[in-house]
Design a protein around this motif. Sequence first.
Motif, PDB file in Angstrom:
ATOM      1  N   PHE A  35       7.734   9.610  -3.637  1.00 17.71           N
ATOM      2  CA  PHE A  35       6.300  10.042  -2.804  1.00 17.71           C
ATOM      3  C   PHE A  35       6.831  10.258  -1.581  1.00 17.71           C
ATOM      4  N   CYS A  36       7.951   9.919  -1.218  1.00 18.99           N
ATOM      5  CA  CYS A  36       8.478  10.216   0.331  1.00 18.99           C
ATOM      6  C   CYS A  36       9.943  10.550   0.383  1.00 18.99           C
ATOM      7  N   HIS A  37      10.766  10.244  -0.637  1.00 19.76           N
ATOM      8  CA  HIS A  37      12.341  10.442  -0.465  1.00 19.76           C
ATOM      9  C   HIS A  37      12.609  11.014  -1.847  1.00 19.76           C
ATOM     10  N   ASP A  69       8.290  -2.456   4.356  1.00 12.83           N
ATOM     11  CA  ASP A  69       8.304  -3.875   4.249  1.00 12.83           C
ATOM     12  C   ASP A  69       6.749  -4.461   4.882  1.00 12.83           C
ATOM     13  N   ASN A  70       5.921  -4.880   3.954  1.00 14.90           N
ATOM     14  CA  ASN A  70       4.565  -5.593   4.441  1.00 14.90           C
ATOM     15  C   ASN A  70       4.578  -6.828   4.581  1.00 14.90           C
ATOM     16  N   SER A  71       5.645  -7.584   4.569  1.00 13.76           N
ATOM     17  CA  SER A  71       5.931  -9.020   4.439  1.00 13.76           C
ATOM     18  C   SER A  71       5.907  -9.655   5.820  1.00 13.76           C
ATOM     19  N   PRO A 100       0.865  -1.278   0.270  1.00  9.63           N
ATOM     20  CA  PRO A 100       0.115   0.107   0.168  1.00  9.63           C
ATOM     21  C   PRO A 100       0.804   1.261   0.072  1.00  9.63           C
ATOM     22  N   HIS A 101       2.080   1.238   0.325  1.00  3.61           N
ATOM     23  CA  HIS A 101       2.992   2.222   0.404  1.00  3.61           C
ATOM     24  C   HIS A 101       3.586   2.601  -1.235  1.00  3.61           C
ATOM     25  N   ASP A 102       3.349   1.719  -2.046  1.00  5.51           N
ATOM     26  CA  ASP A 102       3.910   2.037  -3.283  1.00  5.51           C
ATOM     27  C   ASP A 102       2.765   2.422  -4.285  1.00  5.51           C
ATOM     28  N   ASN A 126      10.684  14.178   0.900  1.00  7.23           N
ATOM     29  CA  ASN A 126      10.143  14.839  -0.390  1.00  7.23           C
ATOM     30  C   ASN A 126       8.585  15.077  -0.211  1.00  7.23           C
ATOM     31  N   HIS A 127       7.953  15.149   0.795  1.00  4.52           N
ATOM     32  CA  HIS A 127       6.613  15.157   1.046  1.00  4.52           C
ATOM     33  C   HIS A 127       6.166  16.152   1.944  1.00  4.52           C
ATOM     34  N   ALA A 128       5.138  16.976   1.664  1.00  5.46           N
ATOM     35  CA  ALA A 128       4.852  18.144   2.462  1.00  5.46           C
ATOM     36  C   ALA A 128       4.446  17.464   3.873  1.00  5.46           C
ATOM     37  N   CYS A 172       7.547   0.201  15.670  1.00  4.27           N
ATOM     38  CA  CYS A 172       6.785  -0.864  15.651  1.00  4.27           C
ATOM     39  C   CYS A 172       6.405  -1.108  14.157  1.00  4.27           C
ATOM     40  N   HIS A 173       6.647  -0.108  13.375  1.00  8.50           N
ATOM     41  CA  HIS A 173       6.206  -0.208  11.873  1.00  8.50           C
ATOM     42  C   HIS A 173       7.378  -0.063  11.067  1.00  8.50           C
ATOM     43  N   GLU A 174       7.516  -0.879   9.990  1.00 11.24           N
ATOM     44  CA  GLU A 174       8.648  -0.781   8.787  1.00 11.24           C
ATOM     45  C   GLU A 174       8.244  -0.380   7.559  1.00 11.24           C
ATOM     46  N   GLY A 229      -0.401  -8.121   6.901  1.00  8.97           N
ATOM     47  CA  GLY A 229       0.325  -6.753   6.470  1.00  8.97           C
ATOM     48  C   GLY A 229       0.459  -5.686   7.694  1.00  8.97           C
ATOM     49  N   LYS A 230      -0.113  -4.547   7.540  1.00 11.68           N
ATOM     50  CA  LYS A 230       0.180  -3.643   8.451  1.00 11.68           C
ATOM     51  C   LYS A 230       1.627  -3.182   8.581  1.00 11.68           C
ATOM     52  N   PHE A 231       2.445  -3.292   7.812  1.00  9.88           N
ATOM     53  CA  PHE A 231       3.982  -2.992   7.799  1.00  9.88           C
ATOM     54  C   PHE A 231       4.501  -3.043   9.024  1.00  9.88           C
ATOM     55  N   LEU A 232       4.383  -4.109   9.770  1.00 11.36           N
ATOM     56  CA  LEU A 232       4.719  -4.494  11.240  1.00 11.36           C
ATOM     57  C   LEU A 232       6.319  -4.923  11.178  1.00 11.36           C
ATOM     58  N   GLN A 247       6.294  12.526  12.766  1.00 12.08           N
ATOM     59  CA  GLN A 247       5.455  13.423  11.754  1.00 12.08           C
ATOM     60  C   GLN A 247       5.491  12.925  10.329  1.00 12.08           C
ATOM     61  N   LEU A 248       6.652  12.338  10.053  1.00 16.51           N
ATOM     62  CA  LEU A 248       6.613  11.906   8.642  1.00 16.51           C
ATOM     63  C   LEU A 248       5.471  10.971   8.341  1.00 16.51           C
ATOM     64  N   CYS A 249       5.012  10.045   9.192  1.00 14.91           N
ATOM     65  CA  CYS A 249       3.747   9.006   9.008  1.00 14.91           C
ATOM     66  C   CYS A 249       2.656  10.049   9.039  1.00 14.91           C
ATOM     67  N   LEU A 250       2.621  10.869  10.196  1.00 12.32           N
ATOM     68  CA  LEU A 250       1.318  11.589  10.421  1.00 12.32           C
ATOM     69  C   LEU A 250       1.167  12.720   9.271  1.00 12.32           C
ATOM     70  N   SER A 251       2.057  12.807   8.273  1.00 16.41           N
ATOM     71  CA  SER A 251       1.952  13.789   7.328  1.00 16.41           C
ATOM     72  C   SER A 251       1.201  13.089   6.030  1.00 16.41           C
ATOM     73  N   CYS A 252       0.855  11.824   6.142  1.00 17.50           N
ATOM     74  CA  CYS A 252      -0.268  11.266   5.313  1.00 17.50           C
ATOM     75  C   CYS A 252      -1.352  10.955   6.042  1.00 17.50           C
ATOM     76  N   HIS A 253      -0.945  10.273   7.462  1.00 21.02           N
ATOM     77  CA  HIS A 253      -1.939   9.569   7.895  1.00 21.02           C
ATOM     78  C   HIS A 253      -2.958  10.260   9.122  1.00 21.02           C
ATOM     79  N   ASP A 254      -2.625  11.586   9.296  1.00 22.31           N
ATOM     80  CA  ASP A 254      -3.663  12.272  10.041  1.00 22.31           C
ATOM     81  C   ASP A 254      -4.560  13.091   9.159  1.00 22.31           C
ATOM     82  N   THR A 279     -10.016   3.921   8.213  1.00 27.01           N
ATOM     83  CA  THR A 279      -9.413   3.069   8.851  1.00 27.01           C
ATOM     84  C   THR A 279      -7.721   3.378   9.021  1.00 27.01           C
ATOM     85  N   ASN A 280      -7.198   3.985   7.915  1.00 24.07           N
ATOM     86  CA  ASN A 280      -5.615   4.228   8.110  1.00 24.07           C
ATOM     87  C   ASN A 280      -5.569   5.614   8.667  1.00 24.07           C
ATOM     88  N   LEU A 281      -6.634   6.154   9.161  1.00 24.83           N
ATOM     89  CA  LEU A 281      -6.452   7.775   9.588  1.00 24.83           C
ATOM     90  C   LEU A 281      -5.881   7.522  11.167  1.00 24.83           C
TER      91      LEU A 281
HETATM   92  C1  HEC Z   1       3.127   9.276   1.387  1.00 23.42           C
HETATM   93  C2  HEC Z   1       2.205   9.304   2.063  1.00 23.42           C
HETATM   94  C3  HEC Z   1       2.325   8.234   3.343  1.00 23.42           C
HETATM   95  C4  HEC Z   1       3.490   8.264   4.360  1.00 23.42           C
HETATM   96  C5  HEC Z   1       4.303   9.407   4.377  1.00 23.42           C
HETATM   97  C6  HEC Z   1       3.106   6.755   5.331  1.00 23.42           C
HETATM   98  N1  HEC Z   1       2.123   6.456   4.695  1.00 23.42           N
HETATM   99 FE1  HEC Z   1       1.179   4.538   5.377  1.00 23.42          FE
HETATM  100  N2  HEC Z   1       0.008   4.573   3.897  1.00 23.42           N
HETATM  101  C7  HEC Z   1      -0.353   5.584   2.890  1.00 23.42           C
HETATM  102  C8  HEC Z   1      -1.311   5.174   2.099  1.00 23.42           C
HETATM  103  C9  HEC Z   1      -1.720   6.039   0.880  1.00 23.42           C
HETATM  104  C10 HEC Z   1      -1.639   3.795   2.639  1.00 23.42           C
HETATM  105  C11 HEC Z   1      -3.188   3.206   2.031  1.00 23.42           C
HETATM  106  C12 HEC Z   1      -4.207   3.664   2.217  1.00 23.42           C
HETATM  107  C13 HEC Z   1      -5.454   3.284   1.981  1.00 23.42           C
HETATM  108  O1  HEC Z   1      -5.511   2.590   0.907  1.00 23.42           O
HETATM  109  O2  HEC Z   1      -6.406   3.275   2.521  1.00 23.42           O
HETATM  110  C14 HEC Z   1      -0.866   3.551   3.814  1.00 23.42           C
HETATM  111  C15 HEC Z   1      -1.096   2.326   4.322  1.00 23.42           C
HETATM  112  C16 HEC Z   1      -0.724   2.198   5.821  1.00 23.42           C
HETATM  113  C17 HEC Z   1      -0.822   1.088   6.616  1.00 23.42           C
HETATM  114  C18 HEC Z   1      -1.763   0.006   6.362  1.00 23.42           C
HETATM  115  C19 HEC Z   1      -1.123  -1.024   5.606  1.00 23.42           C
HETATM  116  C20 HEC Z   1      -2.115  -2.317   5.357  1.00 23.42           C
HETATM  117  O3  HEC Z   1      -1.400  -3.527   5.336  1.00 23.42           O
HETATM  118  O4  HEC Z   1      -3.186  -2.298   5.318  1.00 23.42           O
HETATM  119  C21 HEC Z   1      -0.003   1.226   7.781  1.00 23.42           C
HETATM  120  C22 HEC Z   1       0.008   0.506   8.945  1.00 23.42           C
HETATM  121  C23 HEC Z   1       0.664   2.328   7.385  1.00 23.42           C
HETATM  122  N3  HEC Z   1       0.562   2.973   6.325  1.00 23.42           N
HETATM  123  C24 HEC Z   1       1.690   2.987   8.425  1.00 23.42           C
HETATM  124  C25 HEC Z   1       2.566   4.005   7.869  1.00 23.42           C
HETATM  125  C26 HEC Z   1       3.479   4.589   8.994  1.00 23.42           C
HETATM  126  C27 HEC Z   1       3.708   3.808  10.283  1.00 23.42           C
HETATM  127  C28 HEC Z   1       4.326   5.479   8.269  1.00 23.42           C
HETATM  128  C29 HEC Z   1       5.586   6.146   8.729  1.00 23.42           C
HETATM  129  C30 HEC Z   1       6.711   5.266   9.151  1.00 23.42           C
HETATM  130  C31 HEC Z   1       3.494   5.638   7.104  1.00 23.42           C
HETATM  131  N4  HEC Z   1       2.538   4.822   7.033  1.00 23.42           N
HETATM  132  C32 HEC Z   1       3.903   6.774   6.155  1.00 23.42           C
HETATM  133  C33 HEC Z   1       0.507   6.637   2.833  1.00 23.42           C
HETATM  134  C34 HEC Z   1       1.530   7.047   3.629  1.00 23.42           C
END
Ligand code: HEC
Length: 215
Positions: free
Chosen positions: A46-48, A189-191, A30-32, A63-65, A184-186, A196-199, A92-99, A123-125
């Motif tokens: 999208f990030c670097h 790597d979602n494997s 989901p991060h691709d 490389n992200h707002a 907790c998250h990488e 999933g959940k990038f743990l 803050q890097l994560c929250l810059s998309c996730h908040d 859900t991913n908020l």
């Molecule tokens: C460039 C924006 C961006 C950044 C920065 C980002 N994410 Fe995400 N993330 C996303 C998007 C987009 C999704 C997929 C959301 C969807 O499809 O609803 C996602 C999905 C996820 C998921 C769910 C994966 C799954 O298997 O369902 C997790 C967990 C997650 N991100 C954690 C993080 C964490 C922790 C960080 C920082 C270390 C981070 N993200 C940084 C955009 C980002």
Amino acid sequence: MRTVKIIALAATFAVAGLKITSAAGIVGTPHDLSGKGWGTTETCKFCHTPHFAQAVTGAPLWNHATTAASYTPYSSQTFKGQNQTQPSAQSQLCLSCHDGTVAVDSFANAGVMRSGSQFITSTNLIGGGTPHSLATDHPISFTYDSALATADGALVTPASTNYVDTASATGIPLFGGKMECASCHEPHDNSKNTSGKFLRVDNASSALCRKCHNK
Ligand code: HEC
Ligand code: HEC
Ligand code: HEC
Ligand code: HEC
């Protein structure tokens, strides 16, 4: 003789590079975002970026707002984390998309920020809402050291200010001695975790939690 030396060197680099994540890890997760049609097919962009990065202190060639939100932090009658602050740069890097305040497609092209329109909802908020809150999320951005492990009585004593355990492919990192989202998250790597959940590690039997909580 020469061949042996080259193999030994390669092995050294492999060990030193363990914390660095390979491109193979993020592709197709989901991060691709390279298939979204947002003007580039470069997965990392999208990030670097290698040049013209955003001036975000402590962030890896970002490389992200960046979000400007402040959040209600986690608290409880038993939480003992010291120096807890607003989310530090790493989180803050994560929250810059996730908040949900900054569009996912607000990334830069040679330093010029694109004005995006695609926001994370539901859900991913994490850290969304008005006012923004992390009060119902695992605490972050506090010092996790031996003093905290002693005070808590049921925590692993961190090996260093960089790792709870040791540097390895499944190591649990700290950032300047603090626990952050990426402990907790990488994000590359979602494997590791079956759902999933990038743990960092598979959380079956709560194995991730037990990397730090040892009772
Ligand atoms: C460039 C924006 C961006 C950044 C920065 C980002 N994410 Fe995400 N993330 C996303 C998007 C987009 C999704 C997929 C959301 C969807 O499809 O609803 C996602 C999905 C996820 C998921 C769910 C994966 C799954 O298997 O369902 C997790 C967990 C997650 N991100 C954690 C993080 C964490 C922790 C960080 C920082 C270390 C981070 N993200 C940084 C955009 C980002
Ligand atoms: C969705 C956003 C996102 C994408 C896409 C992304 N990264 Fe990252 N990257 C992060 C975040 C957030 C951090 C800081 C947290 C951390 O260190 O895990 C980071 C940290 C890093 C680091 C430094 C820390 C470490 O693990 O060594 C490197 C190197 C890195 N990324 C390389 C890459 C490469 C190469 C790509 C493309 C193949 C890529 N990243 C794609 C979000 C992303
Ligand atoms: C203590 C470990 C830990 C920390 C710290 C942490 N997370 Fe998570 N996160 C998890 C686990 C475990 C899951 C999977 C939850 C599940 O499967 O029910 C998860 C799930 C998620 C999801 C997917 C939505 C969901 O609930 O399934 C997102 C997005 C996410 N985290 C982002 C973040 C962000 C952003 C931060 C920092 C502000 C963060 N996480 C901090 C452990 C953590
Ligand atoms: C990287 C290490 C680490 C991981 C992984 C981790 N935690 Fe924590 N957790 C901590 C630390 C450190 C504290 C603060 C402890 C204190 O204040 O005594 C904490 C606090 C907590 C608290 C609040 C304690 C309080 O007194 O309010 C709970 C509950 C908790 N963690 C549960 C979990 C669960 C469930 C998981 C797995 C999804 C998890 N943790 C994963 C390190 C971690």
